[in-house]
Design a protein around this motif. Structure first.
Motif, PDB file in Angstrom:
ATOM      1  N   LEU A 232     -52.655 -70.692 -42.690  1.00 53.14           N
ATOM      2  CA  LEU A 232     -51.300 -70.216 -42.965  1.00 53.14           C
ATOM      3  C   LEU A 232     -51.213 -69.592 -44.355  1.00 53.14           C
ATOM      4  CD1 LEU A 232     -49.027 -73.067 -41.511  1.00 53.14           C
ATOM      5  CD2 LEU A 232     -49.742 -70.936 -40.413  1.00 53.14           C
ATOM      6  N   VAL A 233     -51.881 -70.229 -45.327  1.00 60.64           N
ATOM      7  CA  VAL A 233     -51.907 -69.684 -46.688  1.00 60.64           C
ATOM      8  C   VAL A 233     -52.529 -68.285 -46.682  1.00 60.64           C
ATOM      9  CG1 VAL A 233     -52.968 -69.926 -48.979  1.00 60.64           C
ATOM     10  CG2 VAL A 233     -51.917 -71.908 -47.872  1.00 60.64           C
ATOM     11  N   ALA A 234     -53.653 -68.145 -45.983  1.00 58.74           N
ATOM     12  CA  ALA A 234     -54.322 -66.843 -45.924  1.00 58.74           C
ATOM     13  C   ALA A 234     -53.467 -65.814 -45.190  1.00 58.74           C
ATOM     14  CB  ALA A 234     -55.682 -66.988 -45.241  1.00 58.74           C
ATOM     15  N   GLY A 235     -52.863 -66.219 -44.096  1.00 52.14           N
ATOM     16  CA  GLY A 235     -52.069 -65.292 -43.299  1.00 52.14           C
ATOM     17  C   GLY A 235     -50.823 -64.805 -44.001  1.00 52.14           C
ATOM     18  N   LEU A 236     -50.259 -65.642 -44.876  1.00 53.30           N
ATOM     19  CA  LEU A 236     -49.036 -65.275 -45.599  1.00 53.30           C
ATOM     20  C   LEU A 236     -49.327 -64.756 -47.006  1.00 53.30           C
ATOM     21  CD1 LEU A 236     -46.823 -68.341 -44.577  1.00 53.30           C
ATOM     22  CD2 LEU A 236     -46.473 -65.963 -43.856  1.00 53.30           C
ATOM     23  N   ASP A 237     -50.603 -64.643 -47.358  1.00 52.45           N
ATOM     24  CA  ASP A 237     -50.995 -64.282 -48.732  1.00 52.45           C
ATOM     25  C   ASP A 237     -50.348 -65.232 -49.742  1.00 52.45           C
ATOM     26  OD1 ASP A 237     -52.575 -62.119 -47.943  1.00 52.45           O
ATOM     27  OD2 ASP A 237     -50.867 -60.755 -47.910  1.00 52.45           O
ATOM     28  N   ALA A 238     -50.245 -66.498 -49.350  1.00 51.58           N
ATOM     29  CA  ALA A 238     -49.558 -67.484 -50.181  1.00 51.58           C
ATOM     30  C   ALA A 238     -50.360 -67.900 -51.403  1.00 51.58           C
ATOM     31  CB  ALA A 238     -49.214 -68.723 -49.341  1.00 51.58           C
ATOM     32  N   GLY A 239     -51.637 -67.577 -51.424  1.00 49.01           N
ATOM     33  CA  GLY A 239     -52.461 -67.951 -52.566  1.00 49.01           C
ATOM     34  C   GLY A 239     -52.103 -67.223 -53.842  1.00 49.01           C
ATOM     35  N   TRP A 240     -51.295 -66.173 -53.734  1.00 49.31           N
ATOM     36  CA  TRP A 240     -50.917 -65.390 -54.921  1.00 49.31           C
ATOM     37  C   TRP A 240     -49.527 -65.750 -55.440  1.00 49.31           C
ATOM     38  CZ3 TRP A 240     -53.936 -63.057 -51.103  1.00 49.31           C
ATOM     39  CH2 TRP A 240     -55.157 -62.520 -51.531  1.00 49.31           C
ATOM     40  N   VAL A 241     -48.840 -66.689 -54.781  1.00 50.94           N
ATOM     41  CA  VAL A 241     -47.470 -67.014 -55.197  1.00 50.94           C
ATOM     42  C   VAL A 241     -47.458 -67.784 -56.513  1.00 50.94           C
ATOM     43  CG1 VAL A 241     -45.326 -68.150 -54.539  1.00 50.94           C
ATOM     44  CG2 VAL A 241     -46.721 -67.029 -52.790  1.00 50.94           C
ATOM     45  N   TYR A 242     -48.247 -68.843 -56.577  1.00 48.65           N
ATOM     46  CA  TYR A 242     -48.409 -69.632 -57.799  1.00 48.65           C
ATOM     47  C   TYR A 242     -49.900 -69.723 -58.100  1.00 48.65           C
ATOM     48  CZ  TYR A 242     -43.551 -71.172 -57.436  1.00 48.65           C
ATOM     49  OH  TYR A 242     -42.175 -71.221 -57.377  1.00 48.65           O
ATOM     50  N   ILE A 256     -37.053 -73.811 -56.275  1.00 49.11           N
ATOM     51  CA  ILE A 256     -36.277 -72.581 -56.328  1.00 49.11           C
ATOM     52  C   ILE A 256     -36.699 -71.593 -55.247  1.00 49.11           C
ATOM     53  CG2 ILE A 256     -35.837 -72.801 -58.805  1.00 49.11           C
ATOM     54  CD1 ILE A 256     -37.998 -70.690 -59.267  1.00 49.11           C
ATOM     55  N   MET A 257     -37.833 -71.840 -54.620  1.00 49.73           N
ATOM     56  CA  MET A 257     -38.320 -70.939 -53.582  1.00 49.73           C
ATOM     57  C   MET A 257     -37.861 -71.347 -52.189  1.00 49.73           C
ATOM     58  SD  MET A 257     -39.991 -68.717 -55.343  1.00 49.73           S
ATOM     59  CE  MET A 257     -40.956 -67.834 -54.117  1.00 49.73           C
ATOM     60  N   TRP A 258     -37.190 -72.485 -52.054  1.00 54.53           N
ATOM     61  CA  TRP A 258     -36.753 -72.955 -50.741  1.00 54.53           C
ATOM     62  C   TRP A 258     -35.676 -72.025 -50.187  1.00 54.53           C
ATOM     63  CZ3 TRP A 258     -38.588 -76.886 -47.717  1.00 54.53           C
ATOM     64  CH2 TRP A 258     -37.819 -77.245 -46.608  1.00 54.53           C
ATOM     65  N   GLU A 259     -35.831 -71.594 -48.953  1.00 53.19           N
ATOM     66  CA  GLU A 259     -34.874 -70.701 -48.322  1.00 53.19           C
ATOM     67  C   GLU A 259     -34.069 -71.479 -47.285  1.00 53.19           C
ATOM     68  OE1 GLU A 259     -36.636 -67.150 -46.795  1.00 53.19           O
ATOM     69  OE2 GLU A 259     -38.000 -66.915 -48.502  1.00 53.19           O
ATOM     70  N   PRO A 260     -32.801 -71.784 -47.586  1.00 53.29           N
ATOM     71  CA  PRO A 260     -31.977 -72.609 -46.686  1.00 53.29           C
ATOM     72  C   PRO A 260     -31.888 -72.046 -45.268  1.00 53.29           C
ATOM     73  CG  PRO A 260     -30.907 -72.341 -48.811  1.00 53.29           C
ATOM     74  CD  PRO A 260     -32.072 -71.403 -48.810  1.00 53.29           C
ATOM     75  N   THR A 261     -31.899 -70.723 -45.126  1.00 56.42           N
ATOM     76  CA  THR A 261     -31.767 -70.154 -43.788  1.00 56.42           C
ATOM     77  C   THR A 261     -32.964 -70.456 -42.891  1.00 56.42           C
ATOM     78  OG1 THR A 261     -32.691 -68.068 -44.607  1.00 56.42           O
ATOM     79  CG2 THR A 261     -30.282 -68.288 -44.610  1.00 56.42           C
ATOM     80  N   LEU A 262     -34.115 -70.733 -43.500  1.00 55.84           N
ATOM     81  CA  LEU A 262     -35.315 -71.039 -42.708  1.00 55.84           C
ATOM     82  C   LEU A 262     -35.352 -72.483 -42.239  1.00 55.84           C
ATOM     83  CD1 LEU A 262     -38.185 -69.122 -44.565  1.00 55.84           C
ATOM     84  CD2 LEU A 262     -37.183 -68.579 -42.341  1.00 55.84           C
ATOM     85  N   ASN A 266     -39.477 -73.377 -43.408  1.00 61.47           N
ATOM     86  CA  ASN A 266     -40.038 -73.142 -44.733  1.00 61.47           C
ATOM     87  C   ASN A 266     -41.466 -73.644 -44.815  1.00 61.47           C
ATOM     88  OD1 ASN A 266     -38.149 -72.113 -47.095  1.00 61.47           O
ATOM     89  ND2 ASN A 266     -36.852 -73.307 -45.700  1.00 61.47           N
ATOM     90  N   TRP A 267     -41.765 -74.734 -44.092  1.00 61.86           N
ATOM     91  CA  TRP A 267     -43.098 -75.352 -44.180  1.00 61.86           C
ATOM     92  C   TRP A 267     -44.182 -74.517 -43.516  1.00 61.86           C
ATOM     93  CZ3 TRP A 267     -43.680 -79.160 -47.495  1.00 61.86           C
ATOM     94  CH2 TRP A 267     -42.564 -79.916 -47.861  1.00 61.86           C
ATOM     95  N   VAL A 268     -43.804 -73.538 -42.708  1.00 58.25           N
ATOM     96  CA  VAL A 268     -44.812 -72.718 -42.038  1.00 58.25           C
ATOM     97  C   VAL A 268     -44.597 -71.223 -42.237  1.00 58.25           C
ATOM     98  CG1 VAL A 268     -45.436 -74.406 -40.262  1.00 58.25           C
ATOM     99  CG2 VAL A 268     -43.477 -72.883 -39.887  1.00 58.25           C
ATOM    100  N   GLU A 269     -43.474 -70.826 -42.862  1.00 54.68           N
ATOM    101  CA  GLU A 269     -43.193 -69.409 -43.031  1.00 54.68           C
ATOM    102  C   GLU A 269     -42.912 -68.998 -44.475  1.00 54.68           C
ATOM    103  OE1 GLU A 269     -40.139 -68.049 -40.380  1.00 54.68           O
ATOM    104  OE2 GLU A 269     -41.177 -68.747 -38.569  1.00 54.68           O
TER     105      GLU A 269
END
Length: 372
Positions: A232-242, A256-262, A266-269
């Protein structure tokens, strides 16, 4: 009558010994084939990681299991492949104006990945048929190995299912499908190692505790979950966020990154939350492996199980360190590939450790297959 019985007994002893030696030889050959297959699979996983990180996975826009083994050989064929690639959103929105040399770079990564996948199928299927037809395969292994072959065929379809998700409306593949693809590879690797270790010589050491095999299985399961989260990290390019550690911005949790609408998605997207989940999973895995190693050394000091538990701990610590370096260096390709490849090696060792706790499949003559 007594003399005849004695003669029969005398003849049966060497016959039994010969049969046992033959079974041991067959097991060694099958084991060697399975370990080699696992090695090829590990290489395939690393090449697949490079294909993802170089954004090469959508360069081949058709699924041609047979004739797709032959790459473009002429300038005209290369132009046809590039023209097909120009029809998809990734080219139009991300790579518009890409030169032929740039296209060939990403094409060869994807072609190499598919070529290795086809090679792996042959490496598994051809020896399986040989051992089966030659009568060298334990009947208790036949259907598990057929099941693994079927999973390999399914994996080929999953690979195309993943690629197809990025050919119409997206500029990349679905991270959900990417995770399924990687986890299927992990499942196949685990199955291969499980079967290979089932027919390997086992040390005569007893399990440290009655629950040791259970916890070894839990560890293998946690490694599998970490591979899923890593996908999931690789698929979302999440390794570059922090790209700092142990903090994520100003705290340990990126609130601060939590998106209430999700919501729970949030745990997978949400890339920031997915990276947090991957980090947290690593901490949980490390704690369980430490506890398991302590338990093994406390209740069976110096045993084979204790030594393997310590080796597993060293591998998990090493993998965590590689992950941290990959993160803080902002995911360079070389370190990212080491991280992915080592994850699968850790999984293989964890499964082997678990199988050793469970014990081997007995020889057909009923005697245990153990190291002296």
């Amino acid at each position: 009558m007594t003399a005849a019985t004695d003669l029969a007994d005398t003849v049966s002893v060497p016959a039994m010994a010969t049969g046992r030696d033959s079974e041991l030889r067959n097991r060694a050959q099958v084991r060697g084939w399975l370990y080699f297959t696992a090695l090829v699979l590990l290489v395939l996983v690393v090449v697949g990681g490079a294909t993802r990180l170089t954004d090469s996975g959508l360069s081949i826009t058709e699924w041609a299991p047979i004739h797709g083994v032959i790459p473009p050989l002429t300038e005209v064929q290369w132009q046809e492949e590039l023209e097909r690639y120009r029809q998809i959103p990734e080219y139009q929105l991300v790579n518009k104006g890409m030169s032929m040399a740039e296209f060939q770079f990403i094409y060869w990564w994807e072609w190499g990945h598919r070529f290795l996948a086809r090679t792996l199928g042959l490496v598994f299927a051809v020896p399986l048929a040989f051992f089966w037809l030659a009568g060298r395969l334990d009947r208790r292994l036949k259907w598990p190995l057929v099941g693994l072959l079927a999973l390999g065929g399914l994996q080929g379809f999953i690979g195309w299912w993943m690629v197809s998700s990025g050919l119409t409306e997206r500029v990349d593949v679905s991270h959900y499908r990417l995770a399924v693809h990687l986890c299927m590879a992990a499942l196949i690797l685990g199955g291969i190692v499980w079967v290979a270790r089932a027919i390997a010589p086992h040390a005569p050491d007893l399990k440290p505790t009655a629950n040791s095999s259970l916890w070894a299985g839990v560890i293998a399961g946690l490694v599998f979950v970490q591979i899923y989260l890593g996908a999931l990290v690789a698929g979302l390019d999440a390794g570059w966020v922090y790209n700092e550690w142990p903090m994520m911005g100003e705290g340990l949790f990126p609130t601060i990154m939590w998106e209430p609408t999700l919501g729970w998605r949030n745990w997978v997207e949400n890339p920031a939350i997915v990276q947090f989940a991957h980090r947290t999973g690593a901490y949980a895995l490390l704690l369980v492996v430490i506890a398991h190693a302590i338990s093994c050394w406390r209740w069976a000091p110096g045993s084979t199980h204790a030594r393997r538990a310590a080796t597993l701990l060293a591998l998990v610590v090493g993998q965590a360190l590689v992950g941290i370096v990959t993160l803080v260096m902002e995911v360079p390709l070389s370190w990212a590939l080491v991280h992915q490849g080592l994850a699968f090696f850790v999984l293989a060792f964890a499964v082997a450790h678990w199988r050793a706790m469970v014990g081997p499949i007995p020889l057909l003559d009923g005697r245990p297959h153990r190291h002296a």
